[in-house]
Write an enzyme that holds these catalytic residues in place. Sequence first.
Site, mmCIF file in Angstrom:
data_model
loop_
_atom_site.group_PDB
_atom_site.id
_atom_site.type_symbol
_atom_site.label_atom_id
_atom_site.label_comp_id
_atom_site.label_asym_id
_atom_site.label_seq_id
_atom_site.Cartn_x
_atom_site.Cartn_y
_atom_site.Cartn_z
ATOM 1 N N HIS A 52 35.428 40.980 95.218
ATOM 2 C CA HIS A 52 35.803 39.595 94.958
ATOM 3 C C HIS A 52 36.660 39.040 96.046
ATOM 4 C CE1 HIS A 52 34.833 40.590 90.429
ATOM 5 N NE2 HIS A 52 33.908 40.516 91.151
ATOM 6 N N HIS A 100 30.382 45.753 96.769
ATOM 7 C CA HIS A 100 30.887 44.485 96.153
ATOM 8 C C HIS A 100 32.207 44.087 95.828
ATOM 9 C CE1 HIS A 100 30.684 41.024 93.339
ATOM 10 N NE2 HIS A 100 31.048 41.686 92.667
ATOM 11 N N HIS A 141 31.545 34.064 92.675
ATOM 12 C CA HIS A 141 31.690 35.251 92.086
ATOM 13 C C HIS A 141 32.240 36.224 93.290
ATOM 14 C CE1 HIS A 141 29.743 39.236 89.749
ATOM 15 N NE2 HIS A 141 30.886 39.328 90.391
ATOM 16 N N TYR A 198 30.782 39.361 115.809
ATOM 17 C CA TYR A 198 30.806 40.518 114.924
ATOM 18 C C TYR A 198 30.383 40.178 113.718
ATOM 19 C CZ TYR A 198 32.148 44.466 117.806
ATOM 20 O OH TYR A 198 32.027 45.348 118.621
ATOM 21 N N GLU A 212 27.522 46.716 87.341
ATOM 22 C CA GLU A 212 26.781 46.172 88.272
ATOM 23 C C GLU A 212 25.662 46.931 88.914
ATOM 24 O OE1 GLU A 212 27.106 42.758 87.805
ATOM 25 O OE2 GLU A 212 29.002 42.113 88.719
HETATM 26 P P1 13P Z 1 32.694 46.899 87.104
HETATM 27 O O1 13P Z 1 34.185 47.173 86.675
HETATM 28 O O2 13P Z 1 31.713 47.086 85.741
HETATM 29 O O3 13P Z 1 32.370 47.742 88.309
HETATM 30 O O4 13P Z 1 32.405 45.211 87.172
HETATM 31 C C1 13P Z 1 33.651 44.712 88.209
HETATM 32 C C2 13P Z 1 33.038 43.644 89.062
HETATM 33 O O5 13P Z 1 33.531 43.383 90.235
HETATM 34 C C3 13P Z 1 32.188 42.711 88.351
HETATM 35 O O6 13P Z 1 31.575 41.917 89.122
#
Ligand code: 13P
Length: 211
Positions: A95, A93, A161, A120, A73
């Site tokens: 999930h 980033h 995502h 906040y 990414e």
């Molecule tokens: P990477 O392991 O390449 O960082 O990807 C993980 C991820 O969160 C993909 O969105």
Amino acid sequence: MNAEETSALLVELAASLFRRGYSVGSAGNISARIDDGYLITPTNSSLGRLQPERIARLDAAFRHVGGDRPSKEVFMHRAFYEARGAACGAVVHLHSTMATAVACLPDLDAATAIPPLTPYFVMRVGRSLPLLPYYRPGDAAMAPAIRDAARAAPAVLLANHGPVVSGRTLLDAVHAAEELEEAARLFLLLRGASPRLLTPAQVDELLATFG
Ligand code: 13P
């Protein structure tokens, strides 16, 4: 902070996020600006088990110059640095469960996926959280959409995502990612309850006071 201090902090904060369930398996990636380029977590690494010497190093043009192979990414992180300039010193980033649950809902307001529920959330994440369409993880085709959104907002939500959050420093970006997850939890708890939102004047006051 020099590169060694930054990578030590990145490892510490990533482990803390992992321990508290913000990331599972090898999901998520974190980058930080250093004097001559960027540090970014290696692809397929667990945020819970990073080693400072294996963090990928990129030069100022985002070329891989050291450490393990960088996250797939990189382009997503790069889009934030390019769009936000000095306002962006780090990108996180995740999930994380609640924010990703919101990212799977139909009929969200694409301009602001989560409304201004708490001070906040506004102070750390900003006035709006743009929702971007789904792209497969690692698809560089999402870079222009991220760049456009990141010019006006420090964080975005990627449909189905997860969140991408920037900050002036690594600590700022991590705090903002945690606040976003909390706001997502509140948003889900309050669905169907027509919660009172902060008014535009209250949002303006927060941003004028806390920047
Ligand atoms: P990477 O392991 O390449 O960082 O990807 C993980 C991820 O969160 C993909 O969105």
